[in-house]
Scaffold this motif. Structure first.
Motif, short mmCIF file in Angstrom:
data_model
loop_
_atom_site.label_atom_id
_atom_site.label_comp_id
_atom_site.label_asym_id
_atom_site.label_seq_id
_atom_site.Cartn_x
_atom_site.Cartn_y
_atom_site.Cartn_z
N LEU A 104 65.37 -78.90 -67.89
CA LEU A 104 65.90 -79.98 -68.71
C LEU A 104 65.35 -81.33 -68.26
O LEU A 104 65.41 -82.32 -69.00
N ASP A 105 64.79 -81.37 -67.06
CA ASP A 105 64.10 -82.56 -66.53
C ASP A 105 65.00 -83.80 -66.58
O ASP A 105 64.61 -84.85 -67.09
N VAL A 106 66.21 -83.64 -66.04
CA VAL A 106 67.16 -84.75 -66.01
C VAL A 106 66.61 -85.90 -65.18
O VAL A 106 66.08 -85.70 -64.08
N GLN A 107 66.75 -87.11 -65.71
CA GLN A 107 66.27 -88.32 -65.05
C GLN A 107 67.45 -89.18 -64.59
O GLN A 107 68.55 -89.10 -65.15
N SER A 108 67.21 -90.01 -63.60
CA SER A 108 68.23 -90.93 -63.11
C SER A 108 68.82 -91.75 -64.26
O SER A 108 68.09 -92.21 -65.14
N LYS A 109 70.14 -91.88 -64.27
CA LYS A 109 70.90 -92.67 -65.25
C LYS A 109 71.01 -92.02 -66.63
O LYS A 109 71.53 -92.63 -67.56
N ASP A 110 70.54 -90.77 -66.78
CA ASP A 110 70.73 -90.06 -68.05
C ASP A 110 72.20 -89.78 -68.31
O ASP A 110 73.00 -89.61 -67.38
N SER A 111 72.54 -89.71 -69.58
CA SER A 111 73.84 -89.21 -70.02
C SER A 111 73.65 -87.73 -70.34
O SER A 111 72.90 -87.38 -71.26
N VAL A 112 74.32 -86.86 -69.57
CA VAL A 112 74.05 -85.42 -69.63
C VAL A 112 75.33 -84.66 -70.00
O VAL A 112 76.40 -84.97 -69.49
N LEU A 113 75.18 -83.66 -70.86
CA LEU A 113 76.28 -82.78 -71.24
C LEU A 113 75.93 -81.34 -70.89
O LEU A 113 74.88 -80.85 -71.30
N ASP A 114 76.80 -80.69 -70.13
CA ASP A 114 76.72 -79.26 -69.87
C ASP A 114 77.79 -78.62 -70.74
O ASP A 114 78.97 -78.63 -70.40
N ASP A 154 71.55 -88.02 -73.63
CA ASP A 154 70.11 -87.96 -73.45
C ASP A 154 69.63 -86.52 -73.30
O ASP A 154 68.55 -86.16 -73.77
N ARG A 155 70.46 -85.71 -72.62
CA ARG A 155 70.07 -84.32 -72.36
C ARG A 155 71.31 -83.43 -72.40
O ARG A 155 72.36 -83.80 -71.89
N ILE A 156 71.14 -82.27 -73.02
CA ILE A 156 72.24 -81.30 -73.13
C ILE A 156 71.76 -79.94 -72.64
O ILE A 156 70.70 -79.45 -73.07
N LEU A 157 72.56 -79.35 -71.77
CA LEU A 157 72.34 -77.96 -71.38
C LEU A 157 73.35 -77.11 -72.14
O LEU A 157 74.55 -77.31 -72.02
#
Length: 262
Positions: free
Chosen positions: A63-73, A143-146
């Motif tokens: 998913l290549d999460v980056q610093s300060k991303d808003s992420v949902l699992d 920004d990114r969702i798993l």
């Protein structure tokens, strides 16, 4: 399902179903699935090591999460992949770890509490929403969702006589419907330009690349697939899969990286 098929035990139905899909590969794959997993210790900034399948670490990092991303699992329990995401954020941005089941959510909280450094915890929230309806309430928020979707989990079924006895071909069909609903919801919840990693521990195309194929038929023009290279994996029509018979026991784990474009 006809009467003759109903009269068969789940073990016989299961064997026939998967042998038809994997053909000559099935005996070796089945044997590999029956061998005990060899989890690895993951830490990377955590307070304590967490043991999980190496394929899960590989997938979460895609998913290549980056610093300060808003992420949902979206389907986070038991929490192994959540810890990988947390270790990539290191307390920056935000991480929402969701699971609809209260029992699984309790386990998820315990995993987070006992592994995540105190200074990171303020950026992590645990929720109990229905992942298939997420897009109705939050749109273009992440920004990114798993999406590690609930699936057939054939490795578990094979190792559990009671689960194997109850298995029917209708199970993966019902799961595929739920999986698509969750993926469609994720597409609404992710920002334009953001990424979704769809993954399952299912073996079969019905719950893996055919869910992606359905997304193409229902949401054409709104997303694109992002090419990925992952160790121990083999390509499928869409995405890739790690299977235990060719990876030293890792997996099974299917994954496909999606970017929302509209």
């Amino acid at each position: 399902m006809g009467k003759k098929q109903k009269d068969k035990g789940g073990d016989i139905l299961f064997e026939s179903y998967y042998r038809q899909i994997f053909e000559d590969r099935w005996p070796a794959l089945k044997e590999a699935l029956l061998v005990d997993r060899k989890p690895i210790a993951y830490k990377d900034g955590l307070e304590a090591e967490y043991y999980l399948d190496e394929a899960s670490v590989i997938a979460a990092k895609l998913l290549d999460v980056q610093s300060k991303d808003s992420v949902l699992d979206m389907c986070a329990a038991p929490g192994g992949k959540t810890l990988v995401l947390a270790s990539l954020l290191k307390g920056t941005g935000s991480l929402t770890a969701n699971d609809r089941s209260s029992a699984r959510r309790s386990r998820l909280r315990n995993v987070i509490d006992s592994h995540v450094p105190e200074v990171w915890k303020a950026s992590i929230s645990v929720t109990g929403h229905d992942a298939s309806k997420w897009g109705l309430y939050e749109q273009e928020m992440y920004d990114r969702i798993l999406l590690d979707a609930p699936c057939s989990s054939e490795r578990h079924v094979l190792c559990d006589p009671a689960a194997l006895k109850q298995w029917t071909p209708s199970r993966p069909k019902h799961l595929a419907i739920q999986q698509f609903a969750m993926l469609a919801a994720a597409l609404e919840a992710v920002k334009i330009g953001g990424y979704i990693l769809y993954s399952t521990c299912a073996l079969i195309p019905l719950e893996d690349e055919l869910v992606i194929e359905k997304l193409f038929s229902k949401r054409e023009g709104r997303f694109e697939l992002v090419p990925i290279e992952a160790p121990f994996s083999e390509k499928r029509t869409y995405g890739s899969i790690i299977l235990p018979d060719t990876s030293g026991g890792k997996g099974p784990l299917y994954f496909c990286l999606i970017r929302r474009i509209a």
